[in-house]
Design a protein around this motif. Sequence first.
Motif, PDB file in Angstrom:
ATOM      1  N   MET A  39      -3.406   0.913  -6.858  1.00 39.82           N
ATOM      2  CA  MET A  39      -2.536   1.994  -6.941  1.00 39.82           C
ATOM      3  C   MET A  39      -1.184   1.867  -7.820  1.00 39.82           C
ATOM      4  O   MET A  39      -0.951   2.803  -8.202  1.00 39.82           O
ATOM      5  CB  MET A  39      -2.450   2.223  -5.368  1.00 39.82           C
ATOM      6  CG  MET A  39      -3.274   2.668  -4.621  1.00 39.82           C
ATOM      7  SD  MET A  39      -2.843   3.098  -2.873  1.00 39.82           S
ATOM      8  CE  MET A  39      -4.340   3.844  -2.347  1.00 39.82           C
ATOM      9  N   ILE A  40      -0.910   0.637  -7.834  1.00 41.11           N
ATOM     10  CA  ILE A  40       0.447   0.522  -8.822  1.00 41.11           C
ATOM     11  C   ILE A  40      -0.041   0.841 -10.169  1.00 41.11           C
ATOM     12  O   ILE A  40       0.755   1.478 -11.003  1.00 41.11           O
ATOM     13  CB  ILE A  40       0.759  -0.949  -8.774  1.00 41.11           C
ATOM     14  CG1 ILE A  40       1.394  -1.436  -7.350  1.00 41.11           C
ATOM     15  CG2 ILE A  40       1.711  -1.333  -9.944  1.00 41.11           C
ATOM     16  CD1 ILE A  40       1.831  -2.993  -7.308  1.00 41.11           C
ATOM     17  N   GLU A  99       4.485   6.775  -2.408  1.00 42.91           N
ATOM     18  CA  GLU A  99       3.196   7.372  -2.606  1.00 42.91           C
ATOM     19  C   GLU A  99       2.025   6.688  -1.969  1.00 42.91           C
ATOM     20  O   GLU A  99       1.138   6.929  -1.372  1.00 42.91           O
ATOM     21  CB  GLU A  99       2.933   7.672  -3.948  1.00 42.91           C
ATOM     22  CG  GLU A  99       3.892   8.969  -4.365  1.00 42.91           C
ATOM     23  CD  GLU A  99       3.874   9.095  -5.668  1.00 42.91           C
ATOM     24  OE1 GLU A  99       4.397  10.227  -6.400  1.00 42.91           O
ATOM     25  OE2 GLU A  99       3.372   8.200  -6.358  1.00 42.91           O
ATOM     26  N   ILE A 100       2.267   4.953  -2.609  1.00 43.76           N
ATOM     27  CA  ILE A 100       1.268   4.245  -1.994  1.00 43.76           C
ATOM     28  C   ILE A 100       1.183   4.201  -0.299  1.00 43.76           C
ATOM     29  O   ILE A 100       0.065   4.153   0.360  1.00 43.76           O
ATOM     30  CB  ILE A 100       1.349   2.696  -2.286  1.00 43.76           C
ATOM     31  CG1 ILE A 100       1.151   2.937  -3.954  1.00 43.76           C
ATOM     32  CG2 ILE A 100       0.378   1.687  -2.012  1.00 43.76           C
ATOM     33  CD1 ILE A 100       1.552   1.595  -4.600  1.00 43.76           C
ATOM     34  N   PHE A 112      -1.121   5.149   4.918  1.00 44.59           N
ATOM     35  CA  PHE A 112      -0.633   5.387   6.019  1.00 44.59           C
ATOM     36  C   PHE A 112       0.172   3.911   6.801  1.00 44.59           C
ATOM     37  O   PHE A 112      -0.082   3.460   7.807  1.00 44.59           O
ATOM     38  CB  PHE A 112      -1.697   5.436   7.145  1.00 44.59           C
ATOM     39  CG  PHE A 112      -2.475   6.789   6.734  1.00 44.59           C
ATOM     40  CD1 PHE A 112      -1.939   8.080   7.105  1.00 44.59           C
ATOM     41  CD2 PHE A 112      -3.846   6.715   6.179  1.00 44.59           C
ATOM     42  CE1 PHE A 112      -2.752   9.063   6.792  1.00 44.59           C
ATOM     43  CE2 PHE A 112      -4.445   7.789   5.842  1.00 44.59           C
ATOM     44  CZ  PHE A 112      -4.003   9.147   6.279  1.00 44.59           C
ATOM     45  N   LEU A 113       1.029   3.354   5.536  1.00 44.82           N
ATOM     46  CA  LEU A 113       1.692   2.437   5.926  1.00 44.82           C
ATOM     47  C   LEU A 113       3.135   2.580   5.596  1.00 44.82           C
ATOM     48  O   LEU A 113       3.524   3.592   4.675  1.00 44.82           O
ATOM     49  CB  LEU A 113       1.391   1.087   5.098  1.00 44.82           C
ATOM     50  CG  LEU A 113      -0.125   0.585   5.651  1.00 44.82           C
ATOM     51  CD1 LEU A 113      -0.586  -0.769   4.445  1.00 44.82           C
ATOM     52  CD2 LEU A 113      -0.365   0.239   6.828  1.00 44.82           C
ATOM     53  N   SER A 114       4.172   1.958   6.128  1.00 43.80           N
ATOM     54  CA  SER A 114       5.737   2.129   5.903  1.00 43.80           C
ATOM     55  C   SER A 114       5.902   1.652   4.364  1.00 43.80           C
ATOM     56  O   SER A 114       5.114   0.811   3.922  1.00 43.80           O
ATOM     57  CB  SER A 114       6.518   1.433   6.888  1.00 43.80           C
ATOM     58  OG  SER A 114       6.396  -0.052   6.722  1.00 43.80           O
ATOM     59  N   GLU A 115       6.932   2.263   3.671  1.00 44.80           N
ATOM     60  CA  GLU A 115       7.306   1.770   2.413  1.00 44.80           C
ATOM     61  C   GLU A 115       7.592   0.478   2.276  1.00 44.80           C
ATOM     62  O   GLU A 115       7.572  -0.058   1.585  1.00 44.80           O
ATOM     63  CB  GLU A 115       8.419   2.636   2.008  1.00 44.80           C
ATOM     64  CG  GLU A 115       8.722   2.661   0.234  1.00 44.80           C
ATOM     65  CD  GLU A 115       9.671   3.579   0.004  1.00 44.80           C
ATOM     66  OE1 GLU A 115      10.364   3.537  -1.261  1.00 44.80           O
ATOM     67  OE2 GLU A 115       9.985   4.740   0.762  1.00 44.80           O
TER      68      GLU A 115
END
Length: 220
Positions: free
Chosen positions: A165-166, A174-175, A180-183
């Motif tokens: 994704m990077i 955005e990732i 569905f994970l926190s920043e």
Amino acid sequence: MIRVLLADDQALVRGGFRSILEGQPDIEVVGEAADGGEAVVAALTGDPDVVVMDIRMPRVDGIEATRRLLADGRSRARVLILTTFDHDEYVYEALRAGASGFLLKTAPPRQLADAIRTVAAGEALLAPEITRLLIEDYVRRPRPSAAAPAGLNQLTPRELEVLVMIARGLSNAEIGAALFLSEPTIKTHVTHVLAKLTLRDRVQAVVFAYECGLIRPGGS
């Protein structure tokens, strides 16, 4: 205070950049250089946080200067490459040399200060509409000598997913939304990915992903 070194062979350009940056309360211009060789010496002696490096300079260009400056770890500076053309054939090599990103000279003046802050904070300046296009152009034919570091096998499935994704140009936010994970959790994953692959920053992670075939130009 972010300490900045300006490297450009045109005095008027350096003066223009200095004028822009002197109005920023958190940025200080600590030196100037007229070519890459001078930039390396000035960076090693002046200890700037960021070197704003023109890619085309006489004698020693910005690519070679970046390579010399970052090769042996003597400098902690991060390099922000400046270029005139978004298809400049040397930009990809500058990223491979260790630059933390690049900015077009045609960008609005306010973007220079923002770019410096981004790079100084340890992030990579990845403008998707420019950087992704360049990488796609210059990584179409994998280099035979490019071998994947052993650390690739140490990545967890989640870390490998984050790396891909990077490479697609997604930000941490955005990732996080996609997974569905926190920043903060994504930031931790990114840190682990860079450490395991012994990569300097996100730019090198993008280059690595393309060279290893984890993601392909124009596809996934």
